[in-house]
Design an enzyme around this catalytic site. Structure first.
Site, PDB file in Angstrom:
ATOM      1  N   ALA A 130       0.944  -1.122   0.232  1.00 15.89           N
ATOM      2  CA  ALA A 130      -0.076  -0.304  -0.079  1.00 15.89           C
ATOM      3  C   ALA A 130       0.588   1.150   0.032  1.00 15.89           C
ATOM      4  O   ALA A 130       1.407   1.597   1.049  1.00 15.89           O
ATOM      5  CB  ALA A 130      -1.038  -0.034   1.312  1.00 15.89           C
ATOM      6  N   GLU A 152       2.105  18.249   2.242  1.00 18.58           N
ATOM      7  CA  GLU A 152       3.477  17.472   1.973  1.00 18.58           C
ATOM      8  C   GLU A 152       3.586  17.683   0.544  1.00 18.58           C
ATOM      9  O   GLU A 152       4.862  17.575   0.007  1.00 18.58           O
ATOM     10  CB  GLU A 152       2.902  16.024   2.062  1.00 18.58           C
ATOM     11  N   SER A 189       0.510   5.003  -2.471  1.00 14.56           N
ATOM     12  CA  SER A 189      -0.317   5.976  -2.984  1.00 14.56           C
ATOM     13  C   SER A 189      -1.867   5.641  -2.398  1.00 14.56           C
ATOM     14  O   SER A 189      -2.530   6.515  -1.969  1.00 14.56           O
ATOM     15  CB  SER A 189      -0.254   6.546  -4.184  1.00 14.56           C
ATOM     16  N   GLY A 242      29.965  13.412 -20.935  1.00  9.05           N
ATOM     17  CA  GLY A 242      30.566  12.472 -20.157  1.00  9.05           C
ATOM     18  C   GLY A 242      30.657  12.696 -18.729  1.00  9.05           C
ATOM     19  O   GLY A 242      30.431  11.947 -17.812  1.00  9.05           O
ATOM     20  N   GLY A 275       4.852  10.993  -2.162  1.00 11.72           N
ATOM     21  CA  GLY A 275       4.103  11.991  -1.900  1.00 11.72           C
ATOM     22  C   GLY A 275       2.656  12.038  -2.752  1.00 11.72           C
ATOM     23  O   GLY A 275       2.323  13.034  -2.801  1.00 11.72           O
ATOM     24  N   GLY A 276       2.463  10.934  -3.486  1.00 13.84           N
ATOM     25  CA  GLY A 276       1.287  11.128  -4.412  1.00 13.84           C
ATOM     26  C   GLY A 276       1.971  11.108  -5.688  1.00 13.84           C
ATOM     27  O   GLY A 276       2.537  11.832  -6.042  1.00 13.84           O
ATOM     28  N   TYR A 286      -8.667   9.817   7.292  1.00 13.34           N
ATOM     29  CA  TYR A 286      -8.979  11.218   7.047  1.00 13.34           C
ATOM     30  C   TYR A 286      -7.884  12.090   7.905  1.00 13.34           C
ATOM     31  O   TYR A 286      -7.750  13.152   7.218  1.00 13.34           O
ATOM     32  CB  TYR A 286     -10.580  11.719   7.637  1.00 13.34           C
ATOM     33  N   GLN A 342      22.755  15.829 -19.571  1.00 15.63           N
ATOM     34  CA  GLN A 342      23.027  15.594 -21.069  1.00 15.63           C
ATOM     35  C   GLN A 342      24.013  16.783 -21.538  1.00 15.63           C
ATOM     36  O   GLN A 342      24.974  16.361 -22.120  1.00 15.63           O
ATOM     37  CB  GLN A 342      21.801  15.764 -22.049  1.00 15.63           C
TER      38      GLN A 342
END
Lengths: 381, 260
Positions: free
Chosen positions: A133, A244, A135, A342, A365-366, A235, A338
């Site tokens: 469990a 958050e 999100s 290198g 956090g979602g 809740y 990018q």
């Protein structure tokens, strides 16, 4: 002059101190913390002494009693440290775990814990996520069985930030049989004999943050440490979701700007094809578009902070902010790495660490996909 | 004991500096400012004296509205009150005029000690401190590395060339122009910053201080003609090849230029 509409003189003054602290105290030491896998307690206590850990907490507990905009400023400033593991160590404590005490704690609980939380002597973690469990909070399987004088917790939690070194864990467990939302929250001290760290986890990024897998085995918690109303934990947990997400977005915005700044510097000095990289229009314009999108994202951050400060339900806006800023930071990191060529792939490069650190932001956090559903649900009549 | 600390707010060290189109100064509109780094060490030195003995620390600065931010930071760090000279007529002042304004504040305040930074990060004049001392008829020391009070005297260590230190004794009242890096500058606690709003901050004009005739572009004896970034000259000649080739090439070049 403040650079946006929502920042007053006080917040600007706080930002100056945060930035100075990051440059002087965090950046020189961050590599060591990445190596050792956690942030030393003394640093957190120093932040406590300066008042950094109590921005949102009531003045009677040593805090400043400020609103969500202060968290946005704080998170953005920390976000520029380039050590997101450090940042999240702090922000989990200040903005993701301890606020649950403020939302749901009774006078006795606040009295016992808030002083040390603000001073950095008691570091907090929030233990909701489980192997099955994330999100989907309603999928929690850990249980808390009511017995005389308290509850007995059983189950496991994972990916718990601060889980190894926190002193106080705020734990969600099932207390109402099969009711999917029948959760309760508990305050569990780290020295509880029924609680053990089954594993300190090794991560792709955020390496200066300690992350744990926790095992609750007949872990007894007194009635006095039930946090909030029994069976209403689902809740209670949700009460802090927007905050958050606001600070995670603040981290993303701070990190994005820092990565662009590092890359401006690099591309203006790196010689290639008879000039510097920045002479190439394709590079300049890619960075310019990212900067423009970041500028928009940053204003959205403060707008969301302001909406929350007004006390309105800003779920749609904050979900959008989280989705946009945490996806954007990864696009920024991709291009910035990018353009480092290198060098960007070498661990000695700051951008290499920042790119790894950013990857979690659209997940934790979602997840972005959950955020988009939150927007979607609220976008049509 | 009363200590006056003179602060200047300067462009933030990370700010992007673009020169105004008329070449008179940099574009200040959209950049961040901070307390001049030298002055932060001066302030810290003053606050350390306050930590040890009863002392009132007064901070003074000259500049537009944004300067209050610097003064508030100083108050947040522990200074007791602030004087802000916020007056458009002061713009264009040269170093001597700035010194006259600060000296006027000094005359009002009658401090036992005045601290300034050795120089400003932006202007690099390094002359305001000594000029303020002269105008206040105080002895002064520059490039101060340490300061300790001994009764009515102040013992200061000054930085000399080659890492040597010179120890000087000054009679109070005196002025010290402080070098960077001499102490660990404290952070303002957030509570300190919030409480700083309640500390007194007096806003003054040149006229209030009786120096209106002595300041601004009109009175300046030094006028800035232009600020510019020198054009980049052609790059260095890179000698390539084996170590021997490079060494021989270098010697040949030195001889060619008549340097040997």
């Amino acid at each position: 002059m403040a650079d946006n509409l929502y920042i007053n003189e006080d917040l600007e003054a706080l930002r100056t101190e945060f930035n100075r602290f990051v440059v002087n105290e965090i950046v020189p030491q961050g590599d060591n913390w990445e190596e050792q896998g956690h942030v030393p307690r003394e640093v957190l206590q120093q932040m406590g002494t300066l008042g950094f850990l109590g921005l949102r907490h009531p003045e009677k507990f040593g805090g400043l009693g400020l609103g969500p905009l202060s968290s946005a400023v704080f998170a953005e400033s920390l976000g520029a440290s380039t050590y997101a593991g450090f940042e999240v160590t702090v922000l989990v404590h200040t903005d993701m775990a301890s606020p649950h005490l403020i939302h749901s704690g009774n006078d006795d609980q606040l009295e016992r814990f808030m002083g040390p939380i603000v001073s950095g002597d008691c570091i907090t973690a929030i233990a909701v996520t489980e192997p099955a469990a994330g999100s989907d909070v309603a999928g929690i399987q850990s249980t808390a069985k009511k017995i005389d004088g308290g509850y007995v917790l059983n189950g496991s939690k994972t990916y718990i930030t601060n889980g190894v070194h926190a002193d106080l864990l705020i734990v969600a467990a099932r207390t109402d049989g099969d009711n999917p939302r029948g959760l309760s929250m508990f305050l569990v001290k780290s020295d509880n004999p029924g609680l053990s760290v089954s594993r300190a986890l090794s991560k792709h990024g955020w390496r200066s943050s300690d992350t744990a897998e926790l095992l609750f085995s007949d872990c007894f918690v007194e009635d006095a440490d039930l946090l909030g109303t029994p069976h209403k934990g689902f809740y209670e947990i949700m009460k802090n979701f927007q905050n958050e997400r606001l600070v995670l977005s603040g981290m993303a915005v701070g990190a994005s700007q820092k990565a662009l700044d590092i890359t401006y510097d690099w591309t203006q000095t790196r010689k290639a094809f008879g000039g510097v990289l920045f002479d190439k229009q394709v590079i300049r314009q890619r960075l310019a578009m990212l900067q423009a999108r970041l500028d928009a994202s940053r204003q959205f951050l403060y707008h969301c902070g302001w909406l929350m400060e007004q006390g309105v339900d800003a779920t749609r806006e904050v979900s959008g902010l989280k989705a946009v800023s945490c996806e954007l930071v990864n696009e920024v990191m991709y291009d910035c790495l990018q353009f480092h060529g290198g060098l960007g792939y070498m661990q000695e490069a700051t951008i290499e660490r920042m790119a790894r650190d950013a990857r979690i932001l659209p997940i934790g956090g979602g997840a972005t996909e959950v955020m988009l559903e939150e927007i979607s649900k609220r976008s049509y009549r | 004991m009363k200590i006056l600390v003179c602060l200047k707010q300067v462009p933030h060290q990370d700010a992007r500096l673009d020169i105004k189109s008329d070449g008179s100064w940099i574009q200040e509109e959209s950049i961040k400012f901070e307390i001049n780094s030298y002055d932060t060490y001066a302030l810290e030195e003053a606050l350390r004296i306050k930590d040890e003995k009863e002392a009132e620390v007064v901070v003074a600065s000259i500049g537009p509205d944004r300067t209050t931010q610097a003064l508030r930071t100083a108050l947040g760090m522990g200074a007791d009150r602030a004087v802000h000279v916020n007056d458009e007529s002061v713009e264009g002042s040269d170093a001597l005029a700035i010194a006259k304004i600060l000296a006027a504040i000094g005359k009002e305040e009658s401090p036992d000690l005045v601290f300034t930074g050795l120089m400003a990060d932006d202007g690099n004049f390094a002359s305001v401190g000594p000029m303020v001392a002269e105008l206040l008829e105080m002895p002064h020391a520059t490039a101060v590395m340490s300061a300790s009070l001994e009764g009515e005297k102040l013992i200061a260590e000054r930085e000399l060339e080659g890492g040597a230190l010179e120890v000087v004794e000054l009679q109070l009242p005196c002025l010290l122009a402080v070098q960077t890096g001499i102490n660990q500058v404290r952070y303002a606690s957030l509570k300190g910053i919030m409480a700083a709003k309640k500390k007194p901050l007096d806003t003054r004009s040149a006229a209030d201080l009786g120096v209106q005739e002595l300041v601004g572009t009109g009175a300046a004896k030094i006028k800035v003609q232009e600020i510019y970034v020198p054009p980049k000259t052609q790059g260095a000649e890179i000698l390539e090849g084996s170590t021997t080739d490079v060494a021989e090439g270098l010697v040949a070049k030195i001889k060619e230029l008549g340097l040997l």
